[in-house]
Each structure stands twice: as structure tokens, then as C-alpha cells.
Enzyme design. Sequence first.
Site, PDB file in Angstrom:
ATOM      1  N   ASN A 125       0.876  -1.173   0.000  1.00 21.35           N
ATOM      2  CA  ASN A 125       0.000   0.000   0.000  1.00 21.35           C
ATOM      3  C   ASN A 125       0.915   1.225   0.000  1.00 21.35           C
ATOM      4  O   ASN A 125       1.479   1.595   1.026  1.00 21.35           O
ATOM      5  CB  ASN A 125      -0.891  -0.025   1.248  1.00 21.35           C
ATOM      6  CG  ASN A 125      -1.841   1.152   1.301  1.00 21.35           C
ATOM      7  OD1 ASN A 125      -1.791   2.048   0.460  1.00 21.35           O
ATOM      8  ND2 ASN A 125      -2.710   1.146   2.302  1.00 21.35           N
ATOM      9  N   ARG A 162      -2.623  -2.056  -3.456  1.00 23.03           N
ATOM     10  CA  ARG A 162      -3.822  -1.256  -3.253  1.00 23.03           C
ATOM     11  C   ARG A 162      -3.754  -0.072  -4.219  1.00 23.03           C
ATOM     12  O   ARG A 162      -2.770   0.669  -4.226  1.00 23.03           O
ATOM     13  CB  ARG A 162      -3.870  -0.748  -1.817  1.00 23.03           C
ATOM     14  CG  ARG A 162      -5.046   0.149  -1.618  1.00 23.03           C
ATOM     15  CD  ARG A 162      -5.100   0.728  -0.230  1.00 23.03           C
ATOM     16  NE  ARG A 162      -6.311   1.515  -0.118  1.00 23.03           N
ATOM     17  CZ  ARG A 162      -6.408   2.624   0.592  1.00 23.03           C
ATOM     18  NH1 ARG A 162      -5.379   3.057   1.275  1.00 23.03           N
ATOM     19  NH2 ARG A 162      -7.537   3.274   0.645  1.00 23.03           N
ATOM     20  N   HIS A 201     -12.911   3.146  -0.092  1.00 19.39           N
ATOM     21  CA  HIS A 201     -12.899   2.112   0.964  1.00 19.39           C
ATOM     22  C   HIS A 201     -13.516   0.803   0.456  1.00 19.39           C
ATOM     23  O   HIS A 201     -13.979  -0.019   1.242  1.00 19.39           O
ATOM     24  CB  HIS A 201     -13.712   2.538   2.209  1.00 19.39           C
ATOM     25  CG  HIS A 201     -13.120   3.652   2.988  1.00 19.39           C
ATOM     26  ND1 HIS A 201     -13.897   4.619   3.565  1.00 19.39           N
ATOM     27  CD2 HIS A 201     -11.847   3.936   3.309  1.00 19.39           C
ATOM     28  CE1 HIS A 201     -13.118   5.481   4.211  1.00 19.39           C
ATOM     29  NE2 HIS A 201     -11.865   5.080   4.063  1.00 19.39           N
ATOM     30  N   ARG A 219     -12.081  15.566   7.656  1.00 20.46           N
ATOM     31  CA  ARG A 219     -12.842  15.899   6.439  1.00 20.46           C
ATOM     32  C   ARG A 219     -14.286  16.220   6.813  1.00 20.46           C
ATOM     33  O   ARG A 219     -14.861  15.583   7.700  1.00 20.46           O
ATOM     34  CB  ARG A 219     -12.815  14.724   5.456  1.00 20.46           C
ATOM     35  CG  ARG A 219     -11.548  14.672   4.650  1.00 20.46           C
ATOM     36  CD  ARG A 219     -11.536  13.476   3.725  1.00 20.46           C
ATOM     37  NE  ARG A 219     -10.502  12.541   4.122  1.00 20.46           N
ATOM     38  CZ  ARG A 219     -10.483  11.257   3.783  1.00 20.46           C
ATOM     39  NH1 ARG A 219     -11.451  10.736   3.064  1.00 20.46           N
ATOM     40  NH2 ARG A 219      -9.497  10.486   4.182  1.00 20.46           N
ATOM     41  N   ASP A 252      -9.425  12.792  16.941  1.00 19.54           N
ATOM     42  CA  ASP A 252      -9.417  11.427  17.459  1.00 19.54           C
ATOM     43  C   ASP A 252     -10.651  11.183  18.325  1.00 19.54           C
ATOM     44  O   ASP A 252     -10.886  11.889  19.310  1.00 19.54           O
ATOM     45  CB  ASP A 252      -8.133  11.215  18.283  1.00 19.54           C
ATOM     46  CG  ASP A 252      -7.888   9.755  18.563  1.00 19.54           C
ATOM     47  OD1 ASP A 252      -8.734   9.126  19.233  1.00 19.54           O
ATOM     48  OD2 ASP A 252      -6.867   9.228  18.114  1.00 19.54           O
ATOM     49  N   GLY A 282     -15.651   2.167  14.249  1.00 23.20           N
ATOM     50  CA  GLY A 282     -16.730   1.177  14.140  1.00 23.20           C
ATOM     51  C   GLY A 282     -16.491  -0.045  15.009  1.00 23.20           C
ATOM     52  O   GLY A 282     -17.412  -0.579  15.622  1.00 23.20           O
ATOM     53  N   ASN A 339     -14.432  -0.202  17.720  1.00 25.76           N
ATOM     54  CA  ASN A 339     -14.175   0.065  19.143  1.00 25.76           C
ATOM     55  C   ASN A 339     -15.149   1.029  19.799  1.00 25.76           C
ATOM     56  O   ASN A 339     -15.228   1.078  21.021  1.00 25.76           O
ATOM     57  CB  ASN A 339     -12.772   0.665  19.307  1.00 25.76           C
ATOM     58  CG  ASN A 339     -11.714  -0.253  18.734  1.00 25.76           C
ATOM     59  OD1 ASN A 339     -11.561  -1.380  19.195  1.00 25.76           O
ATOM     60  ND2 ASN A 339     -11.007   0.203  17.732  1.00 25.76           N
ATOM     61  N   GLU A 342      -8.366  -5.312   5.189  1.00 23.59           N
ATOM     62  CA  GLU A 342      -8.150  -4.886   3.811  1.00 23.59           C
ATOM     63  C   GLU A 342      -6.948  -5.592   3.190  1.00 23.59           C
ATOM     64  O   GLU A 342      -7.003  -6.015   2.040  1.00 23.59           O
ATOM     65  CB  GLU A 342      -7.970  -3.358   3.771  1.00 23.59           C
ATOM     66  CG  GLU A 342      -9.270  -2.644   4.106  1.00 23.59           C
ATOM     67  CD  GLU A 342      -9.093  -1.164   4.397  1.00 23.59           C
ATOM     68  OE1 GLU A 342      -8.659  -0.837   5.515  1.00 23.59           O
ATOM     69  OE2 GLU A 342      -9.385  -0.353   3.528  1.00 23.59           O
TER      70      GLU A 342
END
Length: 401
Positions: free
Chosen positions: A7, A90, A179, A240, A283, A335, A337, A388
Site C-alpha cells: 500500500n 492497493r 474504501h 474531512r 481522534d 466502528g 471500538n 483490507e
Amino acid sequence: MIVLVINCGSSSIKYQLYKMPEKAVLAKGLVEKIGESGSRLIHKSDKGKHEAEVAVRNHKAGMSEILRILTDATHGVIEQIGEIGAVGHRVVHGGEAYSGSVLIDDKVLACVEDFCDLAPLHNPPNLTGIREAQEALPGVPMVAVFDTAFHQTIPPHAYLYALPHELYEKYRVRKYGFHGTSHAFVTHRTAELLGKPLDQTNIITCHLGNGGSMAAVKNGKGIDTTMGMTPLPGVVMGTRCGDIDPAIIFYLLGKDEFADPKKIDNLLNKKSGLLGISGVSNDMRDLEELAANNGGHPRAQLALDIFNYRLKFYIGAYMAILGQVDAIVFTGGIGENGSHVRSASCGNLSAFGIEIDEAKNKGTIRGKEGIISTSGSKVKVMVVPTDEEGWIATETYELAK
Ligand code: AMP
């Protein structure tokens, strides 16, 4: 077969070495700060973790460093690089040309180059990674696994914007989605866990990390996703903005401090989202802690509220376009945690047949799959850790074997 997954980013190369088809991870790591001072290698295998400052001038040197450490007498996991049977890359943007992974040839390379225009931050380094790997491992089959591929089944009424149609024909302006590697892996794994044939499985996948996107999956195929022509729209992300009124950009262009469009680009991509709303952090852990302690932090709380509101908004939208939904699936750092996020976005939805079991939700173990809805919930709510790299390794093995 030994498969190397690469990647390649603008200043880093992440790698993972697999023994296939067992999907056993032999080693993984990254070379970071390529071309900068303080470039370093981090390498992990069952021989332990090895970290070293190494002078890595460019991606060519980065690739050499990876192949050197994989065969190193002390830290290496293979005897010689000739053992590598295939390399999976990737690649962020495959445009409309690729709805699946492909063996890389000159035509594929030309296409990836052509899509640099659509993904100027990602495709150029992806291309560099492929070229450097081809040079270092001549004759070894290479596979491109595209982030956009999973979303190529989205129908025109969902991927087209309400803009003059010429813009699609002339400039390829449409929704592509990203994604896809994660949404694809999670979709297949969820169908397995539900014990349902993939082509009869309807789910909503929520990939929530520092970047985030959701996908509506009907009969195993993507029919909509929250990101668009670029990875900027959709849910609230770390930095974002997600969905905004596009006219905001023209309004800001009229203000002195934003007269340069690059500043707005930077604002929307790097200074918005959780960071922009809270003013303190991108975060999720920091924000949850700030909101919970010392009587709360109003803007951290606001960031969480907007984040969760947008998730619930899209869950509702995707329930409507799917009609029947087997499961809502959470993955990615947040998602997997973030029990608060799962609880807030799926809470009070019993009218939609969605009922979270709070004990199960709070009791999830990091990295473990699980169902977190009540036994009576018509729609299951699940946590499925994404993989991934494993997906890229599988796709690569299947095409290269
Ligand atoms: P990723 O980009 O997938 O690595 O995800 C990064 C995001 O996951 C960051 O916003 C982290 O704060 C978030 N994250 C990681 N661990 C937790 C946790 N225990 N609770 C909430 N969010 C978490």
C-alpha cells in the site's frame, strides 16, 4: 504461494507478507517519511518488532529496504526474494474501467495513470509503488485491487449528480466511492457469519476510521455509498467535512482569508470534521474522554452529536433504499471500538426493527466479530473487524495462482 501486499502512499510504503492460501501473516510493517529526514522502518514478525532509522531517499529505496528486511538474516521471514510468488497493490482509483481486481499489464498501468487526474493524491504514489515493485521483482505477477471497484455496481440514478450530463461524459464527474476493499471484505464476511448466500444478503456497512464511509449493499452488491467523486463527502470524518452545501465554497471564496481555493481545499480536507467542530482533536477517543470528564466539553460533545446524527441519517436513508436489511455492520477503528457511536447511531430505532443490546455492545472485544443487537432485533447489528490487506492478498492469490 507467498504474496506481498503493498500500500504505497506519498511518503510511506506499508507492506504485509502472506503465506497463501492459509492467509498466514508472515510479516508486516512500513517504511515512513520517505524522502524526509527521520525516515524509518518498522517491521513486525514472529521474530519480534524491529524499528530502525534508515535513510530512504525515494520509493525505489523504500522498496529495496522492504525486500532487504524480508530476507534479512536476523529479522527476515523468507530466504530470498525469489520466494515471492505475487504482489498485490492497493490502488485507490480504478474509475469506471475496473469493477474487480486485475493482473497488472501495460494497459492497466496506463489506466491507473489516466485516473491520476481523478485521485491526484493517491494514484500517483500507487503507480510509483507498482513500478518500483515491477523493477525489483521482474516477472512476478502483480495485481491491482481498486478502492473504487466494489462500488461499480451502483446504478446510474445513484452515481450521477444532478449536473449537466456533459460533465459526466466530458470530465467523468460522478460518484465513485472509496474504501471498497473494506466494504467488500466486510460484506463477504458478514454473509458468511449470517450463514446466508452472498447474493441474498442485504446489509449496511459502516467503515468508520479517521476516514469514513458507509455503503448500502443489496444482494451482495453495492448500490450506494456515502463518498462521492472524491473521498470528501458523506459522514463526518476525522478532519474531512463530509456532506456540505457546495455553495459554501463560493461564499468563502469571497472572503479575503479564503480567496485562494487551495485554502478551502485544505480547510475541507484537513481542518474540518471532528477536528474542526471540536477545535481540539480528530481522534474519537480524545473527544469521548473530553465530553465525559470534567463536566463535559461542549464542542467535543457537539462533534460527537453531529458525527452520530449523520450516521443515523444515512442508516435511515439506506434502510429506505434497501427495503429489507439483514444487518448493519460496523468496522474501522471507530466502528470496531466505539460502543458509544454504535449505541447513539443505532439507538431509538426499534420502529425500524433495530434494537441494540447494550451489554453486548459494551462487551465487544477489540478485533473480535460479534452480534450486538438483541435476539429479537429484526435487523442484526454487528461488529466485523476489517481486513483490507487480507482481502488484497486473497484477490492477488486468486488471480496469480
Ligand atoms: P482507523 O483510521 O481505522 O485506524 O481509525 C482511527 C479512529 O479510531 C480514531 O478516531 C480513533 O480515535 C478511533 N478509535 C480507536 N480506538 C477507539 C476506541 N476504543 N473507542 C473509540 N474510538 C476509537
